[in-house]
Every structure is written in C-alpha cells, then in structure tokens.
Design a protein around this motif. Sequence first.
Motif, PDB file in Angstrom:
ATOM      1  N   HIS A 155       0.844  -1.196   0.000  1.00  0.00           N
ATOM      2  CA  HIS A 155       0.000   0.000   0.000  1.00  0.00           C
ATOM      3  C   HIS A 155       0.877   1.242   0.000  1.00  0.00           C
ATOM      4  CE1 HIS A 155      -3.763   2.119   0.917  1.00  0.00           C
ATOM      5  NE2 HIS A 155      -3.013   2.925   1.638  1.00  0.00           N
ATOM      6  N   ASP A 156       0.509   2.199  -0.792  1.00  0.00           N
ATOM      7  CA  ASP A 156       1.251   3.458  -0.817  1.00  0.00           C
ATOM      8  C   ASP A 156       0.845   4.276   0.425  1.00  0.00           C
ATOM      9  OD1 ASP A 156       2.535   5.762  -1.465  1.00  0.00           O
ATOM     10  OD2 ASP A 156       1.107   6.382  -2.997  1.00  0.00           O
TER      11      ASP A 156
ATOM     12  N   LYS B 222       1.210   7.014   1.943  1.00  0.00           N
ATOM     13  CA  LYS B 222       1.479   8.446   2.095  1.00  0.00           C
ATOM     14  C   LYS B 222       0.240   9.158   2.614  1.00  0.00           C
ATOM     15  CE  LYS B 222       4.874   8.733  -1.639  1.00  0.00           C
ATOM     16  NZ  LYS B 222       4.348   7.936  -2.759  1.00  0.00           N
ATOM     17  N   CYS B 223      -0.109   8.866   3.857  1.00  0.00           N
ATOM     18  CA  CYS B 223      -1.340   9.436   4.422  1.00  0.00           C
ATOM     19  C   CYS B 223      -1.324  10.964   4.389  1.00  0.00           C
ATOM     20  CB  CYS B 223      -1.541   8.975   5.862  1.00  0.00           C
ATOM     21  SG  CYS B 223      -1.902   7.226   6.006  1.00  0.00           S
TER      22      CYS B 223
ATOM     23  N   CYS C  36      -2.649  12.252   1.233  1.00  0.00           N
ATOM     24  CA  CYS C  36      -3.767  11.468   0.686  1.00  0.00           C
ATOM     25  C   CYS C  36      -5.090  12.196   0.901  1.00  0.00           C
ATOM     26  CB  CYS C  36      -3.809  10.094   1.360  1.00  0.00           C
ATOM     27  SG  CYS C  36      -5.103   9.033   0.718  1.00  0.00           S
TER      28      CYS C  36
ATOM     29  N   SER D   4      -7.151  11.005   3.965  1.00  0.00           N
ATOM     30  CA  SER D   4      -6.602  11.011   5.315  1.00  0.00           C
ATOM     31  C   SER D   4      -7.600  11.657   6.279  1.00  0.00           C
ATOM     32  CB  SER D   4      -5.276  11.778   5.337  1.00  0.00           C
ATOM     33  OG  SER D   4      -4.688  11.631   6.595  1.00  0.00           O
TER      34      SER D   4
ATOM     35  N   CYS E 146     -10.540   7.763   6.218  1.00  0.00           N
ATOM     36  CA  CYS E 146     -10.134   6.533   5.517  1.00  0.00           C
ATOM     37  C   CYS E 146     -10.377   5.351   6.448  1.00  0.00           C
ATOM     38  CB  CYS E 146      -8.658   6.645   5.159  1.00  0.00           C
ATOM     39  SG  CYS E 146      -7.941   5.105   4.581  1.00  0.00           S
TER      40      CYS E 146
ATOM     41  N   GLN F  21      -7.085   3.565   7.379  1.00  0.00           N
ATOM     42  CA  GLN F  21      -6.307   4.348   8.347  1.00  0.00           C
ATOM     43  C   GLN F  21      -6.912   4.234   9.744  1.00  0.00           C
ATOM     44  OE1 GLN F  21      -6.723   8.662   8.136  1.00  0.00           O
ATOM     45  NE2 GLN F  21      -4.509   8.869   7.919  1.00  0.00           N
TER      46      GLN F  21
ATOM     47  N   LYS G  16      -3.291   2.496  -3.830  1.00  0.00           N
ATOM     48  CA  LYS G  16      -3.973   2.599  -2.535  1.00  0.00           C
ATOM     49  C   LYS G  16      -5.190   1.684  -2.460  1.00  0.00           C
ATOM     50  CE  LYS G  16      -2.117   6.978  -1.411  1.00  0.00           C
ATOM     51  NZ  LYS G  16      -2.227   8.389  -1.174  1.00  0.00           N
TER      52      LYS G  16
ATOM     53  N   THR H 223     -10.807   3.671   0.916  1.00  0.00           N
ATOM     54  CA  THR H 223      -9.478   4.293   0.982  1.00  0.00           C
ATOM     55  C   THR H 223      -9.380   5.444  -0.019  1.00  0.00           C
ATOM     56  OG1 THR H 223      -8.475   2.981  -0.773  1.00  0.00           O
ATOM     57  CG2 THR H 223      -8.535   1.973   1.418  1.00  0.00           C
ATOM     58  N   GLY H 224      -8.172   5.924  -0.226  1.00  0.00           N
ATOM     59  CA  GLY H 224      -7.955   7.013  -1.189  1.00  0.00           C
ATOM     60  C   GLY H 224      -7.644   6.504  -2.590  1.00  0.00           C
TER      61      GLY H 224
HETATM   62  S1  SF4 Z   1      -5.653   5.348   1.646  1.00  0.00           S
HETATM   63 FE1  SF4 Z   1      -5.808   5.682   3.860  1.00  0.00          FE
HETATM   64  S2  SF4 Z   1      -4.138   4.550   4.736  1.00  0.00           S
HETATM   65 FE2  SF4 Z   1      -3.718   4.783   2.562  1.00  0.00          FE
HETATM   66  S3  SF4 Z   1      -2.465   6.622   2.341  1.00  0.00           S
HETATM   67 FE3  SF4 Z   1      -4.596   7.257   2.126  1.00  0.00          FE
HETATM   68  S4  SF4 Z   1      -5.240   7.816   4.204  1.00  0.00           S
HETATM   69 FE4  SF4 Z   1      -3.389   6.624   4.401  1.00  0.00          FE
END
Ligand code: SF4
Length: 255
Positions: free
Chosen positions: A96-97, A99-100, A103, A106, A109, A112, A148, A204-205
């Motif tokens: 998974h990338d 980079k919260c 993102c 964030s 999510c 997260q 993501k 997610t993002g």
């Molecule tokens: S999808 Fe969620 S966990 Fe993933 S980078 Fe974005 S905020 Fe963070």
Amino acid sequence: MENINLKINGLDVSAPAGSTILEAAHLAGIKIPTLCFLKEINEIGACRMCVVEVKGARNLVAACVHPINEGMEVYTNTPRLIKSRKKTLQLLLSNHDKKCLSCVRSGNCELQQLCREYGVDDENFFEGKVNHYELDTSAAHMVRDNNKCILCRRCVAVCEKVQGIGVIGTNNRGFSTMIGSAFEMGLGETSCVSCGQCIAVCPTGALYEKDYTQKILDAIADPDKYVVVQTAPSVRAGLGEEFGYPMGTDVEGKM
Ligand code: SF4
Ligand code: SF4
Ligand code: FES
C-alpha cells in the motif's frame, strides 16, 4: 419470521433466521470491524477483517457472510482475533502506498482508522513485494490510484449492482490482481456515466474526484467570461440524503 437464539461474547442475542453473525451483532449493539462489506451490495467475505471465533469451529469465520445457528456461541474480540485482524492490516499495508499526509482520504479513511485502532502503522507492517501502478486519469471526473487499492471490490459491486453499468472489475490474477476495465481501457474510454458512486463507497484514497476548484475560481475572476454552473444529477439527490431527506429526494432549488 422465526428468531434464532445465540450468545455473542456471553450475551444472549436473538436475531431473525437467515441473519449473518455481523447482523446479529449489530442488533445487539456489538461492533465487529469490516472493510470489504457493503450491506446488500458487497457481501463477499474477502478481507477477513470481520473474523470471529465460533465455539467448536476450528477456523475463524467471516462474520459478514457466516449465518447464525440456534445455540451458537460467538466471540468477537479475543486475543486470537485481535492478532488475526492486526495481521490482515499489516499485510494490506505491505502493498500500500502509505502516504497518508498527502492522501485525499486522510482522516476519513477506513483503512487508516482500523490501523489506528489496531496499533498498526507504517513502521510495523510486513515488508514484501510491492506493486507500482500508473494513475488512471483518463476520466474527466476522477482518478484511480491502484497503489492505494485494497481490492475490497466495493466499487465493482456498486457499479454493476446499483448503477447497472458494470465497467470496472478485477483484471489479472493473484498478486497482480488489480481493479480496471476490460482490455486495460482507461475509465475515460469506457461507458462510465461519471456518477461517482465508486468513489463514495471506496474505503481508501484509491478513488477520488478531480479537483477543478482553481479552474472555476479563475473563470469566475475572468471579466471576459460568463460562468454558468450546473450540478450533476447524483448531487441533486445525494446532497438531500446528507441533510436527512428521504433517499432520492430532488433538492434542486434548495441547494
Ligand atoms: S488510503 Fe488511507 S491509509 Fe492509505 S495513504 Fe490514504 S489515508 Fe493513508
Ligand atoms: S478502488 Fe477502492 S472500492 Fe475499489 S476495490 Fe480498490 S479499495 Fe475497494
Ligand atoms: S468485512 Fe467480512 S470479510 Fe471483509
């Protein structure tokens, strides 16, 4: 309808026959974490976040798809379950990338949030092979960032079952499985109707709207332009729901 009696975490619970463990737990006010589950749309038992222990069963079972039985004894929060859910999250983060900070999702999510609840972060995931995907920016309204994506398939289900369009699905197999369209077409080349339902259900993002705010502000500030604004049909209904109107109410004129 006939009711089934069971015990969840030692509490007596009664739920309609045919309910899943997740539904029975909800009725009793007991929270079981989920990720891929989307009520009546995506009930595929894919992510394993909702695992519970059932007395007498050797393996953990997915609460979102496992039906209840008379006399069943279910546990939703044992050390074994916490360990299993933590491992699931660590495996998801390993590809998974993370980079919260930059993102769009964030703070909103589901991945997260669960990682926070289970004490999993970008330091204690499993190191392993990582896929790298190009962003799909071909559609006018949205971006797909498969880096993501957690392959929950909620977007696929909502596109097919709710919107009746079915232009996204899973491509490839195994570790190379990814969300995309037939023949590797970009979303903009398909008959996608730009409804945005897939973005709304993505936990997610991985799916997000393109942001044209600056372009619009520039157009408004341009003295040589008349700016005409129109909202998409889904916004007319979606915004109403946000303010508590019955589903489908057209709030045009009230926005
Ligand atoms: S999808 Fe969620 S966990 Fe993933 S980078 Fe974005 S905020 Fe963070
Ligand atoms: S794009 Fe989002 S909704 Fe679709 S499978 Fe990936 S994480 Fe799930
Ligand atoms: S929420 Fe049950 S398996 Fe994903």
